[in-house]
Structures are given as structure tokens and as C-alpha cells.
Design an enzyme around this catalytic site. Sequence first.
Site, mmCIF file in Angstrom:
data_model
loop_
_atom_site.group_PDB
_atom_site.id
_atom_site.type_symbol
_atom_site.label_atom_id
_atom_site.label_comp_id
_atom_site.label_asym_id
_atom_site.label_seq_id
_atom_site.Cartn_x
_atom_site.Cartn_y
_atom_site.Cartn_z
ATOM 1 C CD GLU A 136 -29.851 -2.326 11.613
ATOM 2 O OE1 GLU A 136 -29.465 -1.233 12.342
ATOM 3 O OE2 GLU A 136 -29.547 -3.560 11.912
ATOM 4 C CB CYS A 142 -14.449 -4.089 9.006
ATOM 5 S SG CYS A 142 -14.892 -5.158 10.477
ATOM 6 C CG ASN A 166 -20.585 -12.678 8.014
ATOM 7 O OD1 ASN A 166 -21.595 -12.619 7.529
ATOM 8 N ND2 ASN A 166 -19.784 -11.810 8.221
ATOM 9 C CE1 TYR A 169 12.889 -20.463 -0.246
ATOM 10 C CE2 TYR A 169 13.415 -22.312 -1.268
ATOM 11 C CZ TYR A 169 13.749 -21.301 -1.005
ATOM 12 O OH TYR A 169 15.103 -20.451 -1.582
ATOM 13 C CD1 TRP A 220 15.246 -23.370 7.509
ATOM 14 C CD2 TRP A 220 13.581 -24.026 8.975
ATOM 15 N NE1 TRP A 220 15.399 -24.481 7.914
ATOM 16 C CE2 TRP A 220 14.588 -25.171 8.813
ATOM 17 C CE3 TRP A 220 12.351 -24.256 9.568
ATOM 18 C CZ2 TRP A 220 14.162 -26.392 9.459
ATOM 19 C CZ3 TRP A 220 12.088 -25.376 10.310
ATOM 20 C CH2 TRP A 220 13.118 -26.682 10.252
#
Length: 459
Positions: free
Chosen positions: A36, A46, A310, A431, A439
Site C-alpha cells: 500500500e 468516504c 468491498n 405502515y 401509501w
Amino acid sequence: MTERLVVVGGDAAGMSAASQARRRRGPDVLEIVVLERGSDTSYSACGIPYWIGEVVDAREDLVVRTPQQFRDVHHIQARTRHEVVAVDTDAGRVRVRDLGSGREYDEPYDQLLLAMGAVPLRPDLPGLDGPGVFGVQTLDDGQAILDHLDAKDVRHAVVVGAGYIGLEMAEAMVVRGYTVDLIERTERPMRTIDADLGCQVADAMQGMGIRLHLETEVVAVEHHGDRGMRVTTSAGELPADVVILGLGSRPNTELARAAGIPVGDESGGVVVDVRQRARVEGVWAAGDCAEVHHRVTRAPTTIALGTIANKTGRVAGINLGGDYATFPGVLGTAVTKICGVEIGRTGLGETDAHAAGYDPVCATVETTTKAGYWPDTASMQVKVIAERRSGRLLGAQIVGEEGSCKRIDTFAAALWNEMTVEELLNVDLSYAPPFSAVWDPVLIGARKAWDAVLADETR
């Protein structure tokens, strides 16, 4: 006889592969060496904007496992600050440069995994390589930015590029109290979502005080020592004490090309099969540098996301460990949050669908994250893209306030299974008023998209 696996790149794909291979084969039968060039292994790139924006406290919080942990616990030789400068596939070896000492040496391998990631785009413009101008890719990059901010009297930040990293870094600079100018050469920020939703992102950024310079290009950066910099653009000049580049990235494939390892003309990534094998015996590739199969366009592509890195690393490692696994492809599902606005996408947008040869119909709905009468309900927009006549789901996008964005995962699951919008609108979702209207926004979007399909058939 002990076999030797050399991994080039020690972040998401490389370390996932190394770990999976080690689980299946012990150090007495498989020696694993990871090379590396940076200072860290297995870290969250991130999280860098949130570290700089002081949401994350310390660099160490973004590191999943250190090189020492890989060595001591997993018997994986993780050598940081070691850069691979050449690959010899005929001889089965790589040329390595120790960045600390400058010494070069050869490292032999039986199996080689290329996991070099992506490299940030950096135009060849005057002053862009000078002090105070930074890319954002590694923790070393993040540390360099913080060191600069701590050492200078920073008041003005200029961010170039309005993709994910550019927008997140612009917000981080605002959080730190700086005046922020964001330069984007196209007509809107966040071009991975369609224009009718992207305008909300621009409004949110301007509402937070970020000054947008759209359809504007950087020409040069002039450095004036302690007096900071001036960024020359196609529309004028801007003062800057720090310049952040968020222009996107491309697959890091120079090593592969130089070694004669095939790279896709369209995807730009190392060509691999479903097991992550390259087209050279004993060579594998995973992560941002490798091409993947898009499950909607059916074409090879590259998408620089940690989730994909990953997963492809995991598949490569299972195979390198002697078991069998395949990678079935991607949808490009992604989420982020910019200036209080959540943004999610999966599959194809309207423009993408046309470019892929589809004839799409679209439906965009305004709805809420919870029942309309619930005290802290928030607004959101859902856009659904479907194939004309068949009603096959092609993609979805969501922009809204807190509680909006993770619904994109429901669309992703439906898209993965090639459902039509009619099938999706009848899925039995949960719900209760604190969580959604009767909905759910996903179902409303699917229903409106199916209505659009039916309306088109009756014309």
C-alpha cells in the site's frame, strides 16, 4: 508448498480480498503480502469530508484495521508506504519502491490481485500542483488539508467540482466558518441525478451560504505566498486560502496497461470475469480499478463506491482462498446528504435511460416522509423511471429532508430483481404514521409510474 499472494492496494477491495483468502487458507499454505503506497490500510475514504467538517473527531476513527492488526491477528504482511511501480507477469513478480527509504526491490508472486482503486482527476492547469491545492482520496490527503487549515489564517475556500466529494467538502468548509465558492463547469451540481431534482440541491447549498459558479471553468491558480491564492475562472477571479479539487476520478490502471493486462475501452477498468479474474493467468482485479457488469444497461462499467469495492474484493478473496464465488453486477446505488438535503439514486436516470437505448416514461411525485399530520414529517420528491410499454423499473431518484433517502434501497431491491413498477406498487411494505403515509413514498412513485405507462398505451 506455500503459495504466495501479493495484493496491490490496501484499502477496501484489497484488504477484503486478503481477509477472505486468509479465512480459507492459513499462513502455512498461503503467504499474503499487501503493498500500500499510503500510510493506512482498511480505512473509510468516504468519511474524510466529515472528519474535515469536524463531525468525526480523529483520523483513527476512520481506520477499520491497522497494518499492525493485520500482521498480528491475521498473519497478513501489510506494508504501507510501499508503491508498486511495475508488474512482470511473465516472471511473476512486481517491482516495489519503499517510499520511506527510496529502495527498490522485486516481490515474487504466485497470484496477484490488483486493487489500486481510482485516481482523482487533476487537469493540467497552471498552479494546480502548487501548495494549498488538495485532492481528497486518502487519509493522508485529509491530514494534509487539516494541517494547512490549522497553519493558515483561512477565510476563503474554493471547491472545484460538484460531484459527491466536491459538495461534501464545500459543506465541510462552510461548517468550519469559511466563505465558500464552488465552481462547476456544467449547468448544475450533482449531475448523477436528473435536472428536475438536482435544482433542489443547488437551492439547499445556496441557502447554506455556498456561492455557486455554474457553467464556469477554472483556468489557473495564482499563488501569492502568505497572501493566499487567486483562482482564475472563465467568469472572473476568486480569492482563496485553500483550493479543494472534487472533479471525480478514473480507474487507476496504469500498472495494468504497462504490464499488458487488458483494460476495457469503454469501462476504463481492468477486464475481469465474474470471479474477478483478469485476462492474464494468475492475475485478479477488484475495486475501483476493475470493471463491473451493470445489471440494467448490461454493459461493463466502473463505479467508484466503497460498497462495490468491498463486494468485489470479497469475491476475489473467496476464489483466491480456494472456494468459489461470483460477482453478479451493480446498479450504481448511492446516497449522500448535502446541506440538510438527502439524495439517493439507483439504476438509470432519465438521461441515462435514453443513452442506454431505452424509451423511458417517468413519474415525479411530491410526498412526505411520514403521515402528513405527524408533527415532524418532512417533504421529499421521488422520481421513478420505467420502460415504456413493459413497465419494467429502470431506476429511481429521491431528494428530500431527513428520513427520505434510505427508501432508495427498496427501489434497488426491486430493480435488482427486474420487477415492473406494477409489481412494485403492490409490494407489502409496512405502515405506521411515525414512519410513512399509508401509501409509502416508494409505492406512490411506483403507482404514478405505472399510471404513466398505462396512459402512454392509450394514446
